[in-house]
Design a protein around this motif. Structure first.
Motif, PDB file in Angstrom:
ATOM      1  N   MET A   1      41.250  39.878  36.885  1.00  0.00           N
ATOM      2  CA  MET A   1      40.107  40.398  36.142  1.00  0.00           C
ATOM      3  C   MET A   1      39.110  39.277  35.916  1.00  0.00           C
ATOM      4  O   MET A   1      39.486  38.125  35.677  1.00  0.00           O
ATOM      5  CB  MET A   1      40.552  40.960  34.788  1.00  0.00           C
ATOM      6  N   VAL A   2      37.829  39.613  35.965  1.00  0.00           N
ATOM      7  CA  VAL A   2      36.765  38.661  35.639  1.00  0.00           C
ATOM      8  C   VAL A   2      35.773  39.382  34.736  1.00  0.00           C
ATOM      9  O   VAL A   2      35.193  40.397  35.128  1.00  0.00           O
ATOM     10  CB  VAL A   2      36.035  38.149  36.907  1.00  0.00           C
ATOM     11  N   GLY A   3      35.591  38.866  33.504  1.00  0.00           N
ATOM     12  CA  GLY A   3      34.639  39.476  32.583  1.00  0.00           C
ATOM     13  C   GLY A   3      34.947  40.925  32.266  1.00  0.00           C
ATOM     14  O   GLY A   3      34.049  41.745  32.074  1.00  0.00           O
ATOM     15  N   GLY A   4      36.235  41.266  32.190  1.00  0.00           N
ATOM     16  CA  GLY A   4      36.630  42.630  31.888  1.00  0.00           C
ATOM     17  C   GLY A   4      36.578  43.567  33.076  1.00  0.00           C
ATOM     18  O   GLY A   4      36.842  44.762  32.944  1.00  0.00           O
ATOM     19  N   ARG A   5      36.259  43.054  34.277  1.00  0.00           N
ATOM     20  CA  ARG A   5      36.148  43.880  35.485  1.00  0.00           C
ATOM     21  C   ARG A   5      37.276  43.525  36.446  1.00  0.00           C
ATOM     22  O   ARG A   5      37.589  42.345  36.658  1.00  0.00           O
ATOM     23  CB  ARG A   5      34.799  43.641  36.174  1.00  0.00           C
ATOM     24  N   ARG A   6      37.849  44.545  37.065  1.00  0.00           N
ATOM     25  CA  ARG A   6      38.963  44.342  37.981  1.00  0.00           C
ATOM     26  C   ARG A   6      38.464  43.928  39.367  1.00  0.00           C
ATOM     27  O   ARG A   6      37.568  44.565  39.933  1.00  0.00           O
ATOM     28  CB  ARG A   6      39.787  45.623  38.110  1.00  0.00           C
TER      29      ARG A   6
ATOM     30  N   ILE B   1      28.781  39.379  46.411  1.00  0.00           N
ATOM     31  CA  ILE B   1      29.372  38.202  45.767  1.00  0.00           C
ATOM     32  C   ILE B   1      28.391  37.655  44.738  1.00  0.00           C
ATOM     33  O   ILE B   1      27.195  37.547  44.981  1.00  0.00           O
ATOM     34  CB  ILE B   1      29.723  37.138  46.819  1.00  0.00           C
ATOM     35  N   THR B   2      28.897  37.331  43.563  1.00  0.00           N
ATOM     36  CA  THR B   2      28.039  36.872  42.476  1.00  0.00           C
ATOM     37  C   THR B   2      27.540  35.452  42.753  1.00  0.00           C
ATOM     38  O   THR B   2      28.108  34.727  43.580  1.00  0.00           O
ATOM     39  CB  THR B   2      28.797  36.873  41.141  1.00  0.00           C
ATOM     40  N   PRO B   3      26.471  35.027  42.057  1.00  0.00           N
ATOM     41  CA  PRO B   3      25.990  33.645  42.224  1.00  0.00           C
ATOM     42  C   PRO B   3      27.058  32.603  41.910  1.00  0.00           C
ATOM     43  O   PRO B   3      26.999  31.482  42.418  1.00  0.00           O
ATOM     44  CB  PRO B   3      24.828  33.562  41.231  1.00  0.00           C
ATOM     45  N   GLU B   4      28.059  33.007  41.081  1.00  0.00           N
ATOM     46  CA  GLU B   4      29.137  32.079  40.745  1.00  0.00           C
ATOM     47  C   GLU B   4      30.240  32.084  41.802  1.00  0.00           C
ATOM     48  O   GLU B   4      31.230  31.358  41.662  1.00  0.00           O
ATOM     49  CB  GLU B   4      29.744  32.455  39.388  1.00  0.00           C
ATOM     50  N   GLY B   5      30.072  32.907  42.836  1.00  0.00           N
ATOM     51  CA  GLY B   5      31.043  32.937  43.918  1.00  0.00           C
ATOM     52  C   GLY B   5      32.186  33.918  43.730  1.00  0.00           C
ATOM     53  O   GLY B   5      33.185  33.853  44.457  1.00  0.00           O
ATOM     54  N   VAL B   6      32.049  34.853  42.768  1.00  0.00           N
ATOM     55  CA  VAL B   6      33.109  35.838  42.530  1.00  0.00           C
ATOM     56  C   VAL B   6      32.924  37.021  43.478  1.00  0.00           C
ATOM     57  O   VAL B   6      31.865  37.645  43.506  1.00  0.00           O
ATOM     58  CB  VAL B   6      33.098  36.340  41.066  1.00  0.00           C
ATOM     59  N   ASP B   7      33.958  37.311  44.250  1.00  0.00           N
ATOM     60  CA  ASP B   7      33.954  38.467  45.151  1.00  0.00           C
ATOM     61  C   ASP B   7      34.828  39.548  44.519  1.00  0.00           C
ATOM     62  O   ASP B   7      36.049  39.418  44.452  1.00  0.00           O
ATOM     63  CB  ASP B   7      34.504  38.069  46.522  1.00  0.00           C
ATOM     64  N   PHE B   8      34.204  40.631  44.045  1.00  0.00           N
ATOM     65  CA  PHE B   8      34.945  41.700  43.388  1.00  0.00           C
ATOM     66  C   PHE B   8      35.615  42.638  44.385  1.00  0.00           C
ATOM     67  O   PHE B   8      36.322  43.558  43.983  1.00  0.00           O
ATOM     68  CB  PHE B   8      34.020  42.493  42.463  1.00  0.00           C
ATOM     69  N   GLY B   9      35.393  42.439  45.669  1.00  0.00           N
ATOM     70  CA  GLY B   9      36.043  43.273  46.667  1.00  0.00           C
ATOM     71  C   GLY B   9      35.442  44.664  46.718  1.00  0.00           C
ATOM     72  O   GLY B   9      34.220  44.825  46.732  1.00  0.00           O
TER      73      GLY B   9
END
Length: 257
Positions: free
Chosen positions: A56-61, A112-120
């Motif tokens: 989870m990142v920021g409450g999002r799966r 992909i977010t600017p922070e490099g998070v790929d939520f798939g």
């Protein structure tokens, strides 16, 4: 048409006693109504049994290909159909749906977010069509909506259940319905101190929300919940409420001013 959209979290729908309490309250809501549900804890538990890590990142799966299979089975299958069966046991006619059904909600895969998070395989909403929901509501059928959608290219996408509720409520408001949206979970509403029942915040404005976030009172998964609530108000939903599953007319009311 006056429509009540009620979103219930996974912690409630996954517990038979709390689900029964919620559905008893839901049955007492007058007029056409839609139930949107989560189911994240069941998805997490099943994923663990299958050896799949939940992130989870920021409450999002984060939803990779394996997790997409799990949430599709859990949200669109087990949890959704259990709620449908429970409603029909109470004398109501319900239909279990996802956003992919009848093209109710179409989305694209989140970049992909600017922070490099790929939520798939997580979707950000592109469009919503209230006509299928309105058709069911006019026939006295209760839509029970799972937080899954599609991209129009044959791919399923996971979507935050609070976002799904806001999207459904907004689409119905755009279609001319007078819509109220209720997010219900385990607490009486938005609390300054979750352990103190007297700390309920009865009303929150956008400025108040920003201050509560800055003070750390609102954090984690509550942030996207309130973000969706205010987005619904800005998009024409008449009223948004955050409350306990045992008191759908109480809790915290969100206002635009």
């Amino acid at each position: 048409m006056n429509v009540s959209v009620i979103k219930v979290g996974g912690a409630i729908v996954e517990n038979p006693a709390s689900l029964a309490e919620l559905l008893d309250q839901f049955c007492r809501v007058d007029g056409p109504k839609v139930l949107v549900h989560g189911g994240g804890r069941t998805a997490t538990a099943l994923a663990s049994q299958l050896g799949i890590e939940s992130r989870m990142v920021g409450g999002r799966r984060i939803t990779d290909e394996q997790m997409l299979r799990v949430v599709t089975m859990v949200y669109g299958g087990l949890v959704n159909k259990n709620i449908v069966a429970q409603l029909q046991a109470r004398g109501l006619t319900a239909a279990g749906l996802t956003g992919a059904d009848m093209n109710i909600v179409q989305a694209h895969r989140r970049p992909i977010t600017p922070e490099g998070v790929d939520f798939g395989f997580v979707g950000d909403v592109d469009s919503a069509d209230a006509r299928p929901l309105s058709m069911l509501l006019r026939e006295g059928i209760i839509p029970v909506v799972a937080p899954l959608t599609h991209d129009g290219l044959g791919n399923l996408l996971n979507i935050n259940a609070d976002t799904m509720a806001q999207t459904v409520a907004t689409a119905l408001a755009d279609a001319g319905c007078d819509v109220s949206l209720t997010y219900c979970f385990e607490l009486p509403g938005v609390m300054r101190d979750p352990s103190d029942a007297a700390s309920l915040i009865p009303r929150i404005t956008p400025d108040g929300f920003r201050q509560l976030c800055a003070d750390g009172i609102v954090s984690g998964g509550m942030i996207p919940k309130l973000e969706n609530a205010f987005a619904a108000i800005q998009a024409g939903v008449r009223q948004v409420r955050i409350t306990a599953h045992t008191a759908l007319d109480g809790g915290t009311v969100l206002s635009g001013k």
